[in-house]
Design a protein around this motif. Structure first.
Motif, PDB file in Angstrom:
ATOM      1  N   ALA A  92      36.038 -10.842   3.513  1.00 14.33           N
ATOM      2  CA  ALA A  92      35.319 -10.042   2.653  1.00 14.33           C
ATOM      3  C   ALA A  92      35.933  -9.936   1.392  1.00 14.33           C
ATOM      4  CB  ALA A  92      35.156  -8.550   3.217  1.00 14.33           C
ATOM      5  N   GLN A 184      24.300   2.866  12.521  1.00 15.35           N
ATOM      6  CA  GLN A 184      23.927   1.497  12.075  1.00 15.35           C
ATOM      7  C   GLN A 184      23.702   0.567  13.365  1.00 15.35           C
ATOM      8  OE1 GLN A 184      22.927  -0.101   9.155  1.00 15.35           O
ATOM      9  NE2 GLN A 184      23.139   2.161   8.247  1.00 15.35           N
ATOM     10  N   ASN A 203      31.746  -5.783  12.200  1.00 17.27           N
ATOM     11  CA  ASN A 203      31.058  -6.287  11.136  1.00 17.27           C
ATOM     12  C   ASN A 203      30.127  -5.398  10.553  1.00 17.27           C
ATOM     13  OD1 ASN A 203      31.735  -8.853  11.365  1.00 17.27           O
ATOM     14  ND2 ASN A 203      29.799  -9.680  12.815  1.00 17.27           N
ATOM     15  N   ILE A 204      29.874  -4.176  11.121  1.00 20.37           N
ATOM     16  CA  ILE A 204      29.121  -3.021  10.664  1.00 20.37           C
ATOM     17  C   ILE A 204      30.049  -2.180   9.760  1.00 20.37           C
ATOM     18  CG2 ILE A 204      28.118  -1.036  10.962  1.00 20.37           C
ATOM     19  CD1 ILE A 204      26.653  -2.206  13.555  1.00 20.37           C
ATOM     20  N   GLN A 207      30.645  -3.785   6.405  1.00 19.50           N
ATOM     21  CA  GLN A 207      29.543  -3.714   5.419  1.00 19.50           C
ATOM     22  C   GLN A 207      29.776  -2.217   5.036  1.00 19.50           C
ATOM     23  OE1 GLN A 207      25.838  -3.700   7.521  1.00 19.50           O
ATOM     24  NE2 GLN A 207      24.734  -4.395   5.628  1.00 19.50           N
ATOM     25  N   GLN A 211      29.747  -2.096   0.958  1.00 15.35           N
ATOM     26  CA  GLN A 211      28.503  -1.945   0.445  1.00 15.35           C
ATOM     27  C   GLN A 211      27.591  -0.631   0.534  1.00 15.35           C
ATOM     28  OE1 GLN A 211      26.320  -5.378   2.053  1.00 15.35           O
ATOM     29  NE2 GLN A 211      28.192  -6.735   1.818  1.00 15.35           N
TER      30      GLN A 211
END
Length: 297
Positions: A92, A184, A203-204, A207, A211
């Motif tokens: 990232a 999510q 991965n969530i 994010q 973000q």
């Protein structure tokens, strides 16, 4: 008369053993009893797993690891946060600041002082300086807090910086990241009622950290927790308020995009400060001392 003992094999095939054959050898008989006990224990263990017996990363099916969202211990959360931390750095683009070890040590010093006085002092906290001129800070599950160099420079004193760090700790003590990851995962269809694949959850988490903004409720809760944390650690709680006012008047702070509603939040912080719970004796408000500690950043 022979007594026949029926033993279910590991593949469900009955096994017949006449006990009279074992009376000739007591050692063999004790060995068989031990084998019986071991097989039964293994069979029971495989047939009846429970949430209390299985850890977050112990549920493996066809090589895929699953996370139990409904039974997340502190240690499980720390492990998950470590995975997210590694992903943030590897893929990232989060760059840890390493040009001045004194600055990193200073940020950790502030963070550990706050962590000791937080609502969850029994988990390990990791405070890292991110090499980024943006005015931002963020946190993820398991005690991982990230402070960007731009925010450190924007703070006028240690109390202001500590206020932001206490807010991020508030997200961790409130387990806000875990709640968001659960939502999510369910919304995106990668989770069942209780479980989600570990890689998908990581991965969530990445994010969410970079973000997606926190909810209004989570921000207010982190403000409340952070304000009290700051006061318990002995800092002047007005530092948190003055920094939020500074952000409110700015136009380029990334902090506002991921931490919404600054105006209402300042009013709430002022109301908490008016209660007079903490002495506001100026601890952490020496601007010159602060500049000396972050010199060279």
């Amino acid at each position: 008369m022979d007594i026949v003992l029926y033993l279910s094999g590991t593949w469900g095939i009955p096994m017949l053993t006449p006990l009279t054959q074992l009376t000739k050898n007591s050692f063999l008989r004790r060995g068989l009893y031990g084998l019986l006990a071991a097989v039964m224990a293994i069979t029971i263990g495989l047939a009846t797993p429970t949430a209390s017996q299985a850890g977050i990363f112990d549920l493996i099916f066809q090589g895929i690891r699953y996370v139990q969202l409904g039974n997340l211990s502190d240690q499980d959360e720390v492990n998950l946060g470590g995975q997210i931390d590694r992903q943030l750095k590897a893929q990232a683009g989060v760059r840890v600041y390493n040009r001045n070890s004194g600055v990193s040590a200073y940020i950790n010093e502030i963070g550990q002082r706050l962590a000791t006085n937080s609502d969850r002092p029994n988990i390990p906290y990791t405070f890292q300086v991110v090499d980024d001129d943006g005015v931002n800070a963020f946190a993820t599950a398991g005690g991982f807090v990230y402070i960007q160099t731009g925010l450190i420079k924007a703070a006028a004193n240690e109390a202001e910086l500590a206020g932001v760090m206490a807010h991020e700790i508030g997200h961790i003590t409130g387990r806000h990241a875990i709640g968001q990851m659960r939502q999510q995962a369910l919304a995106s269809g990668v989770a069942g009622a209780l479980e989600v694949r570990q890689d998908a959850l990581v991965n969530i988490g990445v994010q969410l950290a970079l973000q997606l903004p926190n909810s209004r409720e989570a921000e207010y809760d982190a403000d409340r927790r952070g304000f009290n944390n700051l006061g318990r650690a002995g800092y002047d709680t007005r530092g948190f308020i003055t920094f939020m006012q500074k952000l409110e008047g700015g136009s380029s702070a990334e902090f506002l995009s991921s931490h919404p509603n600054p105006g209402n939040r300042v009013s709430n912080l002022q109301s908490m400060n008016s209660a007079g719970t903490y002495p506001n004796n100026g601890v952490g408000t020496d601007a010159n001392a602060y500049r000396n500690r972050i010199r060279g950043l």
